[in-house]
Design an enzyme around this catalytic site. Sequence first.
Site, PDB file in Angstrom:
ATOM      1  N   HIS A 166     -26.444 -18.265  24.306  1.00  0.00           N
ATOM      2  CA  HIS A 166     -25.465 -18.088  25.377  1.00  0.00           C
ATOM      3  C   HIS A 166     -24.703 -19.368  25.699  1.00  0.00           C
ATOM      4  O   HIS A 166     -23.827 -19.352  26.563  1.00  0.00           O
ATOM      5  CB  HIS A 166     -26.167 -17.586  26.646  1.00  0.00           C
ATOM      6  CG  HIS A 166     -26.596 -16.151  26.575  1.00  0.00           C
ATOM      7  ND1 HIS A 166     -27.362 -15.656  25.549  1.00  0.00           N
ATOM      8  CD2 HIS A 166     -26.359 -15.089  27.394  1.00  0.00           C
ATOM      9  CE1 HIS A 166     -27.592 -14.350  25.747  1.00  0.00           C
ATOM     10  NE2 HIS A 166     -26.987 -13.997  26.848  1.00  0.00           N
ATOM     11  N   HIS A 179      -4.824   3.816  -2.916  1.00  0.00           N
ATOM     12  CA  HIS A 179      -4.783   3.041  -1.668  1.00  0.00           C
ATOM     13  C   HIS A 179      -3.836   1.844  -1.785  1.00  0.00           C
ATOM     14  O   HIS A 179      -3.196   1.458  -0.824  1.00  0.00           O
ATOM     15  CB  HIS A 179      -6.194   2.560  -1.323  1.00  0.00           C
ATOM     16  CG  HIS A 179      -6.264   1.699  -0.113  1.00  0.00           C
ATOM     17  ND1 HIS A 179      -6.531   2.193   1.139  1.00  0.00           N
ATOM     18  CD2 HIS A 179      -6.072   0.367   0.046  1.00  0.00           C
ATOM     19  CE1 HIS A 179      -6.495   1.202   2.012  1.00  0.00           C
ATOM     20  NE2 HIS A 179      -6.236   0.082   1.379  1.00  0.00           N
ATOM     21  N   SER A 203     -20.780 -12.586  37.475  1.00  0.00           N
ATOM     22  CA  SER A 203     -20.909 -13.895  36.831  1.00  0.00           C
ATOM     23  C   SER A 203     -19.558 -14.499  36.487  1.00  0.00           C
ATOM     24  O   SER A 203     -19.370 -15.706  36.567  1.00  0.00           O
ATOM     25  CB  SER A 203     -21.723 -13.767  35.536  1.00  0.00           C
ATOM     26  OG  SER A 203     -23.020 -13.302  35.807  1.00  0.00           O
ATOM     27  N   HIS A 241       0.848  -1.188   0.000  1.00  0.00           N
ATOM     28  CA  HIS A 241       0.000   0.000   0.000  1.00  0.00           C
ATOM     29  C   HIS A 241       0.883   1.236   0.000  1.00  0.00           C
ATOM     30  O   HIS A 241       1.553   1.533   0.994  1.00  0.00           O
ATOM     31  CB  HIS A 241      -0.916  -0.011   1.221  1.00  0.00           C
ATOM     32  CG  HIS A 241      -1.819  -1.205   1.246  1.00  0.00           C
ATOM     33  ND1 HIS A 241      -1.396  -2.440   1.687  1.00  0.00           N
ATOM     34  CD2 HIS A 241      -3.102  -1.380   0.842  1.00  0.00           C
ATOM     35  CE1 HIS A 241      -2.390  -3.308   1.568  1.00  0.00           C
ATOM     36  NE2 HIS A 241      -3.430  -2.693   1.060  1.00  0.00           N
ATOM     37  N   ASP A 278      -9.691   5.617   7.934  1.00  0.00           N
ATOM     38  CA  ASP A 278     -11.147   5.535   7.864  1.00  0.00           C
ATOM     39  C   ASP A 278     -11.637   4.124   8.155  1.00  0.00           C
ATOM     40  O   ASP A 278     -12.679   3.935   8.763  1.00  0.00           O
ATOM     41  CB  ASP A 278     -11.620   5.959   6.465  1.00  0.00           C
ATOM     42  CG  ASP A 278     -11.382   7.433   6.228  1.00  0.00           C
ATOM     43  OD1 ASP A 278     -11.968   8.248   6.947  1.00  0.00           O
ATOM     44  OD2 ASP A 278     -10.579   7.758   5.346  1.00  0.00           O
ATOM     45  N   GLY A 279     -10.874   3.130   7.710  1.00  0.00           N
ATOM     46  CA  GLY A 279     -11.258   1.748   7.970  1.00  0.00           C
ATOM     47  C   GLY A 279     -11.289   1.459   9.456  1.00  0.00           C
ATOM     48  O   GLY A 279     -12.225   0.838   9.967  1.00  0.00           O
ATOM     49  N   GLU A 317     -16.803  -6.739  24.600  1.00  0.00           N
ATOM     50  CA  GLU A 317     -15.891  -7.878  24.639  1.00  0.00           C
ATOM     51  C   GLU A 317     -14.721  -7.679  23.686  1.00  0.00           C
ATOM     52  O   GLU A 317     -13.579  -8.028  23.996  1.00  0.00           O
ATOM     53  CB  GLU A 317     -16.637  -9.169  24.274  1.00  0.00           C
ATOM     54  CG  GLU A 317     -17.841  -9.502  25.159  1.00  0.00           C
ATOM     55  CD  GLU A 317     -19.106  -8.733  24.793  1.00  0.00           C
ATOM     56  OE1 GLU A 317     -19.118  -8.040  23.756  1.00  0.00           O
ATOM     57  OE2 GLU A 317     -20.086  -8.821  25.557  1.00  0.00           O
ATOM     58  N   HIS A 321      -1.877  -1.503   7.078  1.00  0.00           N
ATOM     59  CA  HIS A 321      -1.531  -1.740   5.668  1.00  0.00           C
ATOM     60  C   HIS A 321      -0.506  -0.713   5.189  1.00  0.00           C
ATOM     61  O   HIS A 321       0.242  -0.986   4.270  1.00  0.00           O
ATOM     62  CB  HIS A 321      -2.783  -1.718   4.793  1.00  0.00           C
ATOM     63  CG  HIS A 321      -3.606  -0.479   4.957  1.00  0.00           C
ATOM     64  ND1 HIS A 321      -4.519  -0.336   5.979  1.00  0.00           N
ATOM     65  CD2 HIS A 321      -3.647   0.677   4.263  1.00  0.00           C
ATOM     66  CE1 HIS A 321      -5.082   0.857   5.878  1.00  0.00           C
ATOM     67  NE2 HIS A 321      -4.576   1.491   4.855  1.00  0.00           N
ATOM     68  N   HIS A 340     -19.336 -19.879  32.069  1.00  0.00           N
ATOM     69  CA  HIS A 340     -20.592 -20.354  31.503  1.00  0.00           C
ATOM     70  C   HIS A 340     -20.280 -21.093  30.199  1.00  0.00           C
ATOM     71  O   HIS A 340     -20.746 -20.738  29.124  1.00  0.00           O
ATOM     72  CB  HIS A 340     -21.562 -19.186  31.282  1.00  0.00           C
ATOM     73  CG  HIS A 340     -21.935 -18.477  32.557  1.00  0.00           C
ATOM     74  ND1 HIS A 340     -21.016 -17.856  33.358  1.00  0.00           N
ATOM     75  CD2 HIS A 340     -23.130 -18.312  33.171  1.00  0.00           C
ATOM     76  CE1 HIS A 340     -21.614 -17.326  34.409  1.00  0.00           C
ATOM     77  NE2 HIS A 340     -22.899 -17.602  34.333  1.00  0.00           N
ATOM     78  N   ILE A 346     -10.820   8.229   1.340  1.00  0.00           N
ATOM     79  CA  ILE A 346     -10.723   7.129   0.373  1.00  0.00           C
ATOM     80  C   ILE A 346     -10.721   5.762   1.073  1.00  0.00           C
ATOM     81  O   ILE A 346     -10.030   5.568   2.071  1.00  0.00           O
ATOM     82  CB  ILE A 346      -9.420   7.271  -0.451  1.00  0.00           C
ATOM     83  CG1 ILE A 346      -9.499   8.499  -1.360  1.00  0.00           C
ATOM     84  CG2 ILE A 346      -9.134   6.021  -1.295  1.00  0.00           C
ATOM     85  CD1 ILE A 346     -10.586   8.440  -2.423  1.00  0.00           C
ATOM     86  N   ARG A 348     -15.849 -21.263  37.835  1.00  0.00           N
ATOM     87  CA  ARG A 348     -15.730 -19.790  37.830  1.00  0.00           C
ATOM     88  C   ARG A 348     -15.499 -19.292  39.254  1.00  0.00           C
ATOM     89  O   ARG A 348     -14.761 -18.328  39.480  1.00  0.00           O
ATOM     90  CB  ARG A 348     -16.966 -19.126  37.188  1.00  0.00           C
ATOM     91  CG  ARG A 348     -18.241 -19.354  37.955  1.00  0.00           C
ATOM     92  CD  ARG A 348     -19.440 -18.713  37.224  1.00  0.00           C
ATOM     93  NE  ARG A 348     -20.680 -19.169  37.813  1.00  0.00           N
ATOM     94  CZ  ARG A 348     -21.658 -18.360  38.246  1.00  0.00           C
ATOM     95  NH1 ARG A 348     -21.553 -17.048  38.128  1.00  0.00           N
ATOM     96  NH2 ARG A 348     -22.760 -18.853  38.764  1.00  0.00           N
ATOM     97  N   PHE A 388     -19.409 -15.672  24.061  1.00  0.00           N
ATOM     98  CA  PHE A 388     -19.068 -14.372  23.498  1.00  0.00           C
ATOM     99  C   PHE A 388     -17.590 -14.272  23.125  1.00  0.00           C
ATOM    100  O   PHE A 388     -17.113 -13.210  22.731  1.00  0.00           O
ATOM    101  CB  PHE A 388     -19.532 -13.243  24.420  1.00  0.00           C
ATOM    102  CG  PHE A 388     -21.022 -13.278  24.650  1.00  0.00           C
ATOM    103  CD1 PHE A 388     -21.869 -13.811  23.687  1.00  0.00           C
ATOM    104  CD2 PHE A 388     -21.587 -12.819  25.827  1.00  0.00           C
ATOM    105  CE1 PHE A 388     -23.245 -13.877  23.891  1.00  0.00           C
ATOM    106  CE2 PHE A 388     -22.957 -12.884  26.044  1.00  0.00           C
ATOM    107  CZ  PHE A 388     -23.788 -13.409  25.077  1.00  0.00           C
TER     108      PHE A 388
END
Lengths: 672, 672
Positions: free
Chosen positions: B476, B265, B387, B35, B162-163, B414, B75, B464, B194, B360, B440
């Site tokens: 979940h 780019h 939790s 790039h 921008d990405g 997360e 990049h 969990h 761009i 846990r 998750f």
Amino acid sequence: MDIQELRSSNPDHWMRATAIRALALDAVAAANSGHTGMPIGMADVATVLYGNHLKYDAQNPEWHDRDRFILSAGHGSMLLYALLYLSGDPEVTLDQVKNFRQWGAKTAGHPENFLLKGVETTTGPLGQGIANSVGFAMAEEMLRARFGKKLVDHYTYVIAGDGCLMEGVSQEAIGLAGRYGLGKLIVFWDNNDITIDGKVSLSDRTDQVKRFKASGWHVQEIDGHDPVAIDAAIIAAKKSKSPSMIACKTHIALGHAAQDTSKGHGALTNADQNTAAKDNWGWKTGPFEVPADIKSWWEATGSRGAADRAEWEARLNEVSAQRQAEFARVMNGEAPKKLSATIKALKKQISENAPKVATRKASEMALEVINPIMPETIGGSADLTGSNNTLTGDMGVFDTDNRKGRYIYWGIREHGMASAMNGMSLHGGVRPYGGTFMAFTDYARPPMRLAALMKTPTIFVMTHDSIGLGEDGPTHQPVEHLAISRATPNTLVFRPADAVETAEAWEIALRQTGTPSVLSLTRQNLPTVRLEHKNSNLVEKGAYVLAEAEGKRQAIIIATGSEVEIALAARDALQAEGIGTRVVSMPCMELFAQQDEAYRKRILPAGPVRVGVEAAVRQGWDRWLLGERGREAKADFVGMDRFGASAPAETLYEKFGITADNVAAKVRALLG
Amino acid sequence: MDIQELRSSNPDHWMRATAIRALALDAVAAANSGHTGMPIGMADVATVLYGNHLKYDAQNPEWHDRDRFILSAGHGSMLLYALLYLSGDPEVTLDQVKNFRQWGAKTAGHPENFLLKGVETTTGPLGQGIANSVGFAMAEEMLRARFGKKLVDHYTYVIAGDGCLMEGVSQEAIGLAGRYGLGKLIVFWDNNDITIDGKVSLSDRTDQVKRFKASGWHVQEIDGHDPVAIDAAIIAAKKSKSPSMIACKTHIALGHAAQDTSKGHGALTNADQNTAAKDNWGWKTGPFEVPADIKSWWEATGSRGAADRAEWEARLNEVSAQRQAEFARVMNGEAPKKLSATIKALKKQISENAPKVATRKASEMALEVINPIMPETIGGSADLTGSNNTLTGDMGVFDTDNRKGRYIYWGIREHGMASAMNGMSLHGGVRPYGGTFMAFTDYARPPMRLAALMKTPTIFVMTHDSIGLGEDGPTHQPVEHLAISRATPNTLVFRPADAVETAEAWEIALRQTGTPSVLSLTRQNLPTVRLEHKNSNLVEKGAYVLAEAEGKRQAIIIATGSEVEIALAARDALQAEGIGTRVVSMPCMELFAQQDEAYRKRILPAGPVRVGVEAAVRQGWDRWLLGERGREAKADFVGMDRFGASAPAETLYEKFGITADNVAAKVRALLG
């Protein structure tokens, strides 16, 4: 909050909304789990929405031109079940409400679209609902443009909580809805200041009003317990040409001892406190009992849309039979009859011309014949259009002034794209596919899983599917992503070996009605390996004999995608030494697993040694290499056991040993 | 853009910045990939930052109190390599620049922290760098609070494109930085309008200035090619108590034929156009040649920080030897010596008391003895503190007025949490762990992969971990997430069976310096199965014999986590019938795979039938069930081959057949 004032200022409304509150309180207490506070807090908004605005017919929850209501804050599922029960959805009986969260009940912990027709989308993983809603609203715009507002003209309403808005995917959704001017999308933000860990301010102080405005949304701020304000805000939102966010200041667990606390977020199971809350609300009937007059009002609300539906059906009957049939076809997700012939013609042409093209390019070749005969396909890419090869000439670009456009520039938003595609699939009438690099499956994982769970046939076009992408290096080179997709239940993962298999994979993906597909496609060119045209779709069996052993069959090489070429070259070397070697192309493990045992044994007979080849981790391969119950074959694997590296593709294949020489050597070693 | 005016208004600056431009142009052209446009566009910002502000010593890129520079828009890697080469980083030689993107070069397609000391973090997957930077800035605040500003006092600078800002994770990062008032975090937004598919406006019209302000950021807007404006903006940003965003209006591929286009780019490889660009820039030397005076200026810039470093070392030498040693220990990521004894004492106590607790909760028990002796641990949760059981009493909560607080309320983020934890790990001096539900993992996948690739020992506390979570239902309930984590190279996945194994897993995770760990922990209570205290850490071997067969060994049951209890019960039933059955607990497949073959064969000898039990998909198990090269054992598996359901946990285990009865039946069937 002065409950007495709320009760007295709009007494009828109060009792209707409190029916939701009481049912939520009772159901969560009975289940001894769930989320009580949110349904209590958002009961007023929901009552005004359903009572005065939502176009729906409770008896016919799948009526195509209904407004969509999406509970993005899915943990508040009892809000939705209460609404469906009260307004007379035939599936949501009082027994269902009483069996909330129990085995076999349709009233699951979180709303599941595959259990209840009245549930538009499965929610619970936060942010997904609001991102789905972008797809719902886009699908509505597209279908309205295609079939006219007499057949398609409805709103998409969303309730989103603080959790939905903190998840990053919400920003992608907000940006997309703003950019594409989705004026018929209306989001209620349940602004209750509470998360599980405490006050929202504990972890976020973002000014949500300013944030939505920054992306071009129409924003209003109201008291979420004031039915007059709620009604006025909905009226204004419906008029807005921009997507609307209504910030509803609410009290979680309103009127309960847990009001305005994070305890109020969870299951409120203290019987005394629950009794006190009902007293406070002025709710006098026993558990799960709704006074007849209130139930009647709700049922009237639920049947309010029956007339709308009848009128809509009359309008539908006015259009030509052909148009009716086409509308029914796309809403039912049926592929057109000519798909089969179209794919066969393409395959024949490919086998004759034997192009050496990347499978991403082969995918474009398939789309070039598919898109003209399937006006329901909606393409797109997360800012990699030229790399994913997802745009064909006839599609047009979806925009504020071109709702007939069938291609979506999703921007750098893989997560939002995949979630919105799920929303489109769930809405029906359109057939979304969208592309990104296979490695960025990671960004789209939550909706890719949900597509599988929700039984939506979304198509994920994942190009640059191995170290074959070369110089961009290990961040962009998938090695574990085939395993990840294959580990997910109800997902078809296709890794076609050439342009013929790619066309076959597309046909299968487009015929799915309840299963998402992942198309894993190369960046690099591959030779055509299916040189003999066959009408039948060989990918449909998942795996098949591409090249039979000559002489005694001593070895079977199993390969997918870009490594089929390597397997064939290894076979050539081995056959030259007199080692009879079969090559099995295995473009879809899931479909192969679905074949009967006789077929599977025919393709992979016990005895010959087996070597698998795939430029990816071995995980998922052992079933086919070692035998499904063990003791079937001596086996080995050529693939990746580490991340890739930055270098030209050919160098990487060589350095990582994914070569015909190495495959042949493994076969020889196994034969001892 | 009038290049001549830029050249003439600040001629010295122009040529220094253009050295970056020319190197990027040459290296990308030589590699024929990469790039070009971004390094050209951001050269002015980078030159002012490095020239006037960045505290660094190019010869000592790992000096602890350096400012951190993170190229989130990874990049544009040639921007960073040019900066490192020009300013004299000993690893980035001209040969390295010439070998950009080639096999064995340290100058990979995207910046890789494990290849070059001068690269702070691996970037390329968009949005990760800006999210990492939150962790870098938090770590700086924490260490400054702990060790004083004489030892720790530096800025974190980021270049984001921008990405990066379209990816949802950026919103999580922006929200966190705003909430926690990370005033020493300064983000340059490369506002070049761009993306790959075209103008940014094609897919986004968000007002980024308003968006950042909505989360409490200090925002400035400047011409990104004006060195005076850039300098002034950095000075103002450094003074701000809020995190700063500097919107830099730039022209991608400035002065090249591809300027301001999406072609700009990518890789600019047209020789004529490249020559014309150099002419336009007034750059007269040949490829990869930098005029001596310009190189000298850059090298002076690179050694500007040497004096700062010497002063810092002097200050370090002034503190007590104990404090120096502690600083060195935490910066090197060494666990304290007493960790081992502490874990042993805990294990002994658990084996004696044999508590029946969820793992846990067992994890919390471990943290309660670990956190007091490891002041470098930083805990947190994505809004599931109660939790995930991640908070212990002594930690304190990190906040704007409590930088010594060691617990972070990450909010419902997360992805952002995991990315920021990676940033903390990379900064050094702190040892982050963070929790969410195992399902998750999907949201955190991009940084979980990057942790493995980057060799950061981030600890993911995933509770969990199966259908055992019960009523919340399939959204979940992880079923494929163990397979997903295990498919990822360089990742340790622990699924402990009881509180003893949990303590052992924590010890191993905390000793890692180059490998992330996933702790897969139950919601539901489990009995203690390790009733006999052993000083040695059995989890370290990955798998071990928990219960030996009595009589002839006919079967081996292999289980993990909550299913070890089921395996033991099945063994009881089988032994009662005279079927000698060994139970192998396999808390970490990756560690077991690392053992020598003799150990692996001792634990899993060929011959006896094998049944695996895990409330998850089978993928990843076959290696242990069928034998590593096939033909070792007849085998079967008890687990999940579908998504879960909403119901109490016990019901789900029963309905899905993950029971001792079923395991015993499978053994009997295999024994025929």
